[in-house]
Write a protein that holds these residues in place. Structure first.
Motif, PDB file in Angstrom:
ATOM      1  N   ARG A  20       0.869  -1.175   0.000  1.00 55.19           N
ATOM      2  CA  ARG A  20       0.000   0.000   0.000  1.00 55.19           C
ATOM      3  C   ARG A  20       0.903   1.221   0.000  1.00 55.19           C
ATOM      4  N   LEU A  21       0.575   2.167  -0.874  1.00 49.27           N
ATOM      5  CA  LEU A  21       1.372   3.376  -1.052  1.00 49.27           C
ATOM      6  C   LEU A  21       0.445   4.575  -0.921  1.00 49.27           C
ATOM      7  N   GLY A  22       0.277   5.073   0.289  1.00 50.76           N
ATOM      8  CA  GLY A  22      -0.703   6.142   0.513  1.00 50.76           C
ATOM      9  C   GLY A  22      -2.094   5.612   0.220  1.00 50.76           C
ATOM     10  N   ASP A  23      -2.812   6.276  -0.690  1.00 46.40           N
ATOM     11  CA  ASP A  23      -4.157   5.817  -1.036  1.00 46.40           C
ATOM     12  C   ASP A  23      -4.151   4.847  -2.220  1.00 46.40           C
ATOM     13  N   ARG A  24      -2.980   4.397  -2.640  1.00 45.28           N
ATOM     14  CA  ARG A  24      -2.837   3.451  -3.753  1.00 45.28           C
ATOM     15  C   ARG A  24      -2.402   2.089  -3.245  1.00 45.28           C
ATOM     16  N   GLN A  25      -2.695   1.086  -4.054  1.00 48.01           N
ATOM     17  CA  GLN A  25      -2.214  -0.255  -3.732  1.00 48.01           C
ATOM     18  C   GLN A  25      -1.580  -0.858  -4.976  1.00 48.01           C
ATOM     19  N   LEU A  26      -0.573  -1.671  -4.736  1.00 47.34           N
ATOM     20  CA  LEU A  26       0.116  -2.383  -5.791  1.00 47.34           C
ATOM     21  C   LEU A  26      -0.266  -3.852  -5.656  1.00 47.34           C
ATOM     22  N   LYS A  27      -0.845  -4.385  -6.732  1.00 44.25           N
ATOM     23  CA  LYS A  27      -1.302  -5.769  -6.721  1.00 44.25           C
ATOM     24  C   LYS A  27      -0.624  -6.533  -7.850  1.00 44.25           C
ATOM     25  N   VAL A  28      -0.531  -7.831  -7.690  1.00 40.21           N
ATOM     26  CA  VAL A  28       0.033  -8.686  -8.725  1.00 40.21           C
ATOM     27  C   VAL A  28      -0.933  -9.839  -8.964  1.00 40.21           C
ATOM     28  N   LEU A  29      -0.969 -10.304 -10.212  1.00 36.05           N
ATOM     29  CA  LEU A  29      -1.797 -11.471 -10.521  1.00 36.05           C
ATOM     30  C   LEU A  29      -1.212 -12.227 -11.692  1.00 36.05           C
ATOM     31  N   ARG A  30      -1.681 -13.433 -11.825  1.00 35.36           N
ATOM     32  CA  ARG A  30      -1.285 -14.317 -12.923  1.00 35.36           C
ATOM     33  C   ARG A  30      -2.419 -14.327 -13.944  1.00 35.36           C
ATOM     34  N   MET A  31      -2.085 -14.024 -15.189  1.00 32.75           N
ATOM     35  CA  MET A  31      -3.081 -14.065 -16.255  1.00 32.75           C
ATOM     36  C   MET A  31      -3.075 -15.450 -16.892  1.00 32.75           C
ATOM     37  N   ASP A  32      -4.229 -15.848 -17.416  1.00 32.06           N
ATOM     38  CA  ASP A  32      -4.285 -17.044 -18.240  1.00 32.06           C
ATOM     39  C   ASP A  32      -5.076 -16.703 -19.498  1.00 32.06           C
ATOM     40  N   ALA A  33      -5.256 -17.671 -20.370  1.00 34.08           N
ATOM     41  CA  ALA A  33      -5.862 -17.421 -21.679  1.00 34.08           C
ATOM     42  C   ALA A  33      -7.355 -17.106 -21.629  1.00 34.08           C
ATOM     43  N   ALA A  34      -7.996 -17.293 -20.478  1.00 34.22           N
ATOM     44  CA  ALA A  34      -9.428 -17.023 -20.361  1.00 34.22           C
ATOM     45  C   ALA A  34      -9.696 -15.518 -20.403  1.00 34.22           C
ATOM     46  N   SER A  35     -10.882 -15.167 -20.824  1.00 38.49           N
ATOM     47  CA  SER A  35     -11.279 -13.759 -20.803  1.00 38.49           C
ATOM     48  C   SER A  35     -11.653 -13.351 -19.383  1.00 38.49           C
ATOM     49  N   TYR A  36     -11.702 -12.045 -19.145  1.00 39.02           N
ATOM     50  CA  TYR A  36     -12.116 -11.512 -17.854  1.00 39.02           C
ATOM     51  C   TYR A  36     -13.189 -10.469 -18.140  1.00 39.02           C
TER      52      TYR A  36
END
Length: 99
Positions: A24-40
């Motif tokens: 968390r950076l002040g009012d921001r957040q840094l997130k990470v995720l793994r993508m796959d071939a499916a749509s979102y």
């Protein structure tokens, strides 16, 4: 936390497209995720969102047009803009948004 290995962290997540907050950076957040071939499905937010592809490819759909965001590239989605992910994405995505 001062250091994080983002690609291994994303690889260890149990599900694709489920982000994990790294910092968390002040009012921001840094997130990470793994993508796959499916749509979102489409979503929009009351805040802008930066989508940074660490490795791989994200096929970002905005207003019926697919933008290919590649390794090392970032796409900043304006507040209120509906966006989705088309099939065929893969790799590691970092999201910086309001938390």
């Amino acid at each position: 936390m001062s250091k994080a290995a983002l690609i291994p962290l994303a690889s260890s997540l149990p599900e694709a497209w489920r982000s994990s907050v790294v910092a968390r950076l002040g009012d921001r957040q840094l997130k990470v995720l793994r993508m796959d071939a499916a749509s979102y499905p489409a979503e929009s937010h009351a805040y802008e969102e930066a989508l940074l592809v660490l490795d791989g490819l994200m096929r970002l759909s905005i207003a019926g047009r697919v933008h290919e965001v590649r390794s090392g590239e970032v796409y900043v989605v304006p507040a209120g803009q509906a966006h989705a992910v088309a099939e065929g994405s893969f790799g590691t995505l970092v999201i910086i948004d309001q938390g």
